[in-house]
Design a protein around this motif. Sequence first.
Motif, mmCIF file in Angstrom:
data_model
loop_
_atom_site.group_PDB
_atom_site.id
_atom_site.type_symbol
_atom_site.label_atom_id
_atom_site.label_comp_id
_atom_site.label_asym_id
_atom_site.label_seq_id
_atom_site.Cartn_x
_atom_site.Cartn_y
_atom_site.Cartn_z
ATOM 1 N N GLU A 1 19.012 -74.350 133.212
ATOM 2 C CA GLU A 1 17.863 -73.784 133.387
ATOM 3 C C GLU A 1 17.440 -73.512 134.842
ATOM 4 N N ASP A 2 16.934 -72.465 135.236
ATOM 5 C CA ASP A 2 16.624 -72.287 136.785
ATOM 6 C C ASP A 2 15.106 -72.700 137.025
ATOM 7 N N PHE A 3 14.666 -73.963 136.874
ATOM 8 C CA PHE A 3 13.339 -74.454 137.023
ATOM 9 C C PHE A 3 13.386 -75.279 138.465
ATOM 10 N N VAL A 4 12.415 -75.347 139.070
ATOM 11 C CA VAL A 4 12.289 -76.362 140.266
ATOM 12 C C VAL A 4 10.854 -76.708 140.618
ATOM 13 N N CYS A 5 10.620 -77.686 140.875
ATOM 14 C CA CYS A 5 9.155 -78.148 141.166
ATOM 15 C C CYS A 5 9.190 -79.106 142.170
ATOM 16 N N ARG B 1 8.625 -73.308 140.756
ATOM 17 C CA ARG B 1 9.416 -71.823 140.545
ATOM 18 C C ARG B 1 10.416 -71.707 139.346
ATOM 19 N N VAL B 2 10.246 -70.564 138.624
ATOM 20 C CA VAL B 2 11.079 -70.418 137.576
ATOM 21 C C VAL B 2 11.699 -69.069 137.393
ATOM 22 N N ARG B 3 13.111 -68.888 137.346
ATOM 23 C CA ARG B 3 13.597 -67.558 137.096
ATOM 24 C C ARG B 3 14.144 -67.216 135.643
ATOM 25 N N GLU B 4 13.692 -66.213 135.168
ATOM 26 C CA GLU B 4 14.278 -65.728 133.789
ATOM 27 C C GLU B 4 15.096 -64.437 133.821
ATOM 28 N N PRO C 1 9.866 -64.023 127.601
ATOM 29 C CA PRO C 1 10.218 -64.429 128.991
ATOM 30 C C PRO C 1 9.025 -64.598 129.852
ATOM 31 N N LEU C 2 8.042 -63.430 129.833
ATOM 32 C CA LEU C 2 7.097 -63.485 130.836
ATOM 33 C C LEU C 2 5.985 -64.844 130.610
ATOM 34 N N THR C 3 5.630 -64.929 129.443
ATOM 35 C CA THR C 3 4.742 -66.048 128.963
ATOM 36 C C THR C 3 5.512 -67.299 129.280
ATOM 37 N N LYS C 4 6.660 -67.561 128.801
ATOM 38 C CA LYS C 4 7.602 -68.767 129.194
ATOM 39 C C LYS C 4 7.460 -69.125 130.619
ATOM 40 N N ALA C 5 7.706 -68.075 131.515
ATOM 41 C CA ALA C 5 7.783 -68.211 132.751
ATOM 42 C C ALA C 5 6.511 -68.851 133.408
ATOM 43 N N VAL C 6 5.382 -68.126 133.096
ATOM 44 C CA VAL C 6 4.187 -68.348 133.585
ATOM 45 C C VAL C 6 3.554 -69.917 133.209
ATOM 46 N N ARG C 7 4.051 -70.210 131.905
ATOM 47 C CA ARG C 7 3.694 -71.665 131.397
ATOM 48 C C ARG C 7 4.284 -72.590 132.284
ATOM 49 N N GLN C 8 5.730 -72.208 132.569
ATOM 50 C CA GLN C 8 6.745 -73.192 133.468
ATOM 51 C C GLN C 8 6.205 -73.340 134.871
ATOM 52 N N ALA C 9 5.864 -72.225 135.456
ATOM 53 C CA ALA C 9 5.726 -72.306 136.864
ATOM 54 C C ALA C 9 4.149 -71.838 137.343
ATOM 55 N N GLY D 1 15.684 -56.571 139.898
ATOM 56 C CA GLY D 1 16.900 -56.199 138.889
ATOM 57 C C GLY D 1 16.617 -56.787 137.605
ATOM 58 N N GLN D 2 17.613 -57.701 137.163
ATOM 59 C CA GLN D 2 17.420 -58.276 135.932
ATOM 60 C C GLN D 2 16.777 -59.673 135.903
ATOM 61 N N THR D 3 16.101 -60.170 137.055
ATOM 62 C CA THR D 3 15.556 -61.276 137.245
ATOM 63 C C THR D 3 14.114 -61.386 137.325
ATOM 64 N N LEU D 4 13.377 -62.054 136.577
ATOM 65 C CA LEU D 4 11.778 -62.125 136.892
ATOM 66 C C LEU D 4 11.629 -63.767 137.392
ATOM 67 N N GLU D 5 11.119 -63.621 138.633
ATOM 68 C CA GLU D 5 10.711 -64.933 139.379
ATOM 69 C C GLU D 5 9.134 -65.135 139.523
ATOM 70 N N ILE D 6 8.620 -66.453 138.759
ATOM 71 C CA ILE D 6 7.320 -66.824 138.972
ATOM 72 C C ILE D 6 7.082 -68.135 139.583
ATOM 73 N N ALA D 7 6.297 -67.968 140.739
ATOM 74 C CA ALA D 7 6.040 -69.220 141.255
ATOM 75 C C ALA D 7 4.760 -69.225 141.701
ATOM 76 N N SER D 8 4.421 -70.590 142.039
ATOM 77 C CA SER D 8 2.775 -71.082 142.403
ATOM 78 C C SER D 8 2.990 -72.330 143.320
ATOM 79 N N THR D 9 1.850 -72.276 143.996
ATOM 80 C CA THR D 9 1.674 -73.625 145.026
ATOM 81 C C THR D 9 0.148 -73.832 145.182
#
Length: 373
Positions: A361-365, A183-186, A138-146, A168-176
């Motif tokens: 899937e919780d992904f937004v761009c 932004r993606v949540r896993e 989930p870490l590498t997937k989130a970094v790739r996506q966001a 909690g049980q959510t990892l949020e990765i974001a960049s701009t």
Amino acid sequence: MKFVIKKEDLYNGIKIVERATSVRALQPVLLNILIETIDNSTIKLVATDLDLTVMAEVNAQVEEEGKITLPSKTLNEIVSKLGDKLITFEMPNDSTSVNITCQNSKFDIIGISANEFPPEVSNFTANEEDAFEIEIKPLTKAVRQAGFAAASYESSNLLSGIVCDIQGQTLEIASTDGNRLARVRENIKNPENKSQQLIIPSKTLNEFIKMSSFLEDESVKIYTEKTKIVIKSEKTITISRLLEGQFPKYNQLIPAESPKTAIVNVSQLISALERVSIMVNEKTSIVKLDFSQNTLKLTADTPDSGKSEEELAINYDGEDLSIAFNYKFVLEALKNIDCEEVNIGLNTPLSATVLRPNSEEDFVCLIMPVQIR
């Protein structure tokens, strides 16, 4: 120093650490990989550019202890071209020349004394109580996506970092980078409900993604120490500085819904963009998108070269809208959407456009358009 090692083990170790060597080193030793014997069955490889340090332990049959630094590029080329047999490294005492043999092949490489390698980079003491354990997938997937929307890497630019927020049980990765936002949540396993927000240099996480393909671990431990982050697997350690400052409050920029919505097939839109962009003006990279009843027309033109256009059938029943983008931003977002259809949220020709997977899937761009002249 003398040890015998399998080619595959050594080659994988080099591939894990080599990207941390400095590209333009003021100190020649930073172009090298430190090779150090640990015990009679292990050697350690270390590379650093002083911002990022990567260490890997590799199995070997150690006959004499010692340490030396060897040029990363030369070492990689030699090992990659050797046969799949055992490789012997031998360095006489008080020498900086290493003899490498494998079957009938023999090389002598002149290195730099390990005493010149920055001593502080490989010293790490971990406080296990403060560690996060996180699954690699989930870490590498989130970094790739966001992580793709981060600004070009500069040591002082906060926007060249990627936000890693664990709640909690959510990892949020974001960049701009100011022109786009991803932004993606896993979902992750976080039994102790630890929470932390870090701004990690994009280079660090992108290099971790590349090296993760060589790891057999299912999870890594993450430690923070003042201005440093440490990512530790069973056989590797990645040490990087953290970026400090107030990252933009990106979640406030993401609209809950858009006045106009188009649903488009992702692979068809990618193919159409790639074809139309052949005629794009290389200085601006602008492609115009015209949305009308169930139709999307893509247009690019360069006064000196000509024009291209293509139409796609889409699901859209809003008002006609013409909007233009740097097509590279749109392509990069589409290639990171992990579903068949994308939901494109539109407002005005100068408002941010929102791309979401037409799935759970919780992904937004968000992508800012450019003004059509």
